[in-house]
Design an enzyme around this catalytic site. Structure first.
Site, PDB file in Angstrom:
ATOM      1  CG  HIS A   1     -85.530 -39.245   8.992  1.00 42.20           C
ATOM      2  ND1 HIS A   1     -84.173 -39.130   8.739  1.00 42.20           N
ATOM      3  CD2 HIS A   1     -85.651 -40.157   9.985  1.00 42.20           C
ATOM      4  CE1 HIS A   1     -83.509 -39.917   9.560  1.00 42.20           C
ATOM      5  NE2 HIS A   1     -84.379 -40.552  10.326  1.00 42.20           N
ATOM      6  CB  CYS A   2     -87.211 -44.012   6.182  1.00 37.34           C
ATOM      7  SG  CYS A   2     -87.592 -45.728   6.586  1.00 37.34           S
ATOM      8  CG  PHE A   3     -87.962 -42.582  12.458  1.00 41.07           C
ATOM      9  CD1 PHE A   3     -87.006 -41.951  13.244  1.00 41.07           C
ATOM     10  CD2 PHE A   3     -89.029 -41.841  11.980  1.00 41.07           C
ATOM     11  CE1 PHE A   3     -87.125 -40.609  13.557  1.00 41.07           C
ATOM     12  CE2 PHE A   3     -89.153 -40.496  12.293  1.00 41.07           C
ATOM     13  CZ  PHE A   3     -88.192 -39.871  13.084  1.00 41.07           C
TER      14      PHE A   3
END
Ligand SMILES: [Zn+2]
Length: 263
Positions: free
Chosen positions: A110-112
């Site tokens: 998951h890329c914030f």
């Protein structure tokens, strides 16, 4: 979980703020300072070449950023939560993302900064986003160094000049020798340098995983993958029109093969 959800909102806002500041500095500070060179022909003037190159890098960075958000990894329709991990034959590399609250196929991480899951469908756009963000930041740093060098008459010929720039300019700022706008550009130089290096490292690591045919999720869980030629792994992510995708932000044409591999 609340902290992760908050980070999922703050990180994209931070990225967009840095992008906006970079655009403003390029357009209103760096480009006008280059226009003052009267010796060069208009077509090959430094300002035009610099503007065109920066526009190319930033368009690809922001274009791929939007495509990463638009092309979420495929949802596993039958699954609606963590309990679905007990489904009869779950495809490999599925993962329930707690931030997005959904199960995705070919999950990587998951890329914030994009506020989205990275996986099979948007992996190519994510790698290109990292690549062009890194290039845009490092190029902005070089343009900023040229600007500061001209404005403050500082030579960057010595390798340590960049490292000693911050402490010397802070003392000069408090003594009034350096303006607030110049100090802001100097701080941005270090920020561009840090983001540029971080994105370059992230891009290289992601490319290494792609060549091995692995996802970050598989590495973390210790899942073994089938040995395949690296060319096939690369083509699966970047597709056949990889060269066009390098120059223009476009959808990931390798997505279909990713689905087939999981099924
Ligand atoms: Zn997610």
């Amino acid at each position: 979980m609340l902290a992760l959800r908050l980070l999922n909102v703050v990180a994209p806002a931070y990225f967009l703020c840095i992008s906006l500041v970079t655009f403003v500095l390029q357009l209103f500070l760096f480009l006008p300072s280059m226009r003052q060179d009267p010796s060069a022909a208009w077509l090959f003037s430094p300002a035009l070449l610099h503007g065109a190159l920066f526009l190319f890098l930033s368009t690809n960075a922001l274009g791929n950023y939007v495509l990463v958000i638009q092309n979420s990894p495929d949802d596993l329709d039958a699954c609606q939560g963590p309990s679905t991990r007990r489904a009869p034959c779950p495809p490999p590399s599925t993962h329930f993302c707690r931030v997005c609250a959904r199960v995705t196929l070919r999950h990587d991480h998951h890329c914030f900064f994009t506020g989205n899951c990275i996986g099979g469908r948007n992996m190519r756009n994510f790698v290109l986003f990292c690549l062009y963000t890194s290039l845009a930041c490092l190029y902005s740093m070089v343009a900023g160094v040229a600007y500061i060098s001209a404005v403050l008459s500082i030579s960057f010929a010595h390798p340590l000049a960049f490292l000693t720039l911050l402490p010397t300019s802070i003392s000069q700022f408090f003594s009034g020798a350096v303006l607030g706008s110049e100090m802001f550009v100097i701080l941005m130089l270090y920020l561009w340098f840090a983001i540029g290096l971080a994105c370059a490292g992230f891009c290289c690591h992601q490319l290494l995983l792609i060549l091995r045919g692995q996802t970050r999720h598989q590495v973390r869980k210790g899942v073994a993958v089938r040995a395949r030629p690296w060319r096939k792994n690369l083509q699966e992510v970047f597709g056949k029109r990889w060269l066009l995708g390098l120059l223009v932000p476009m959808f990931n044409v390798g997505g279909e093969s990713s689905k087939q591999r999981d099924k």
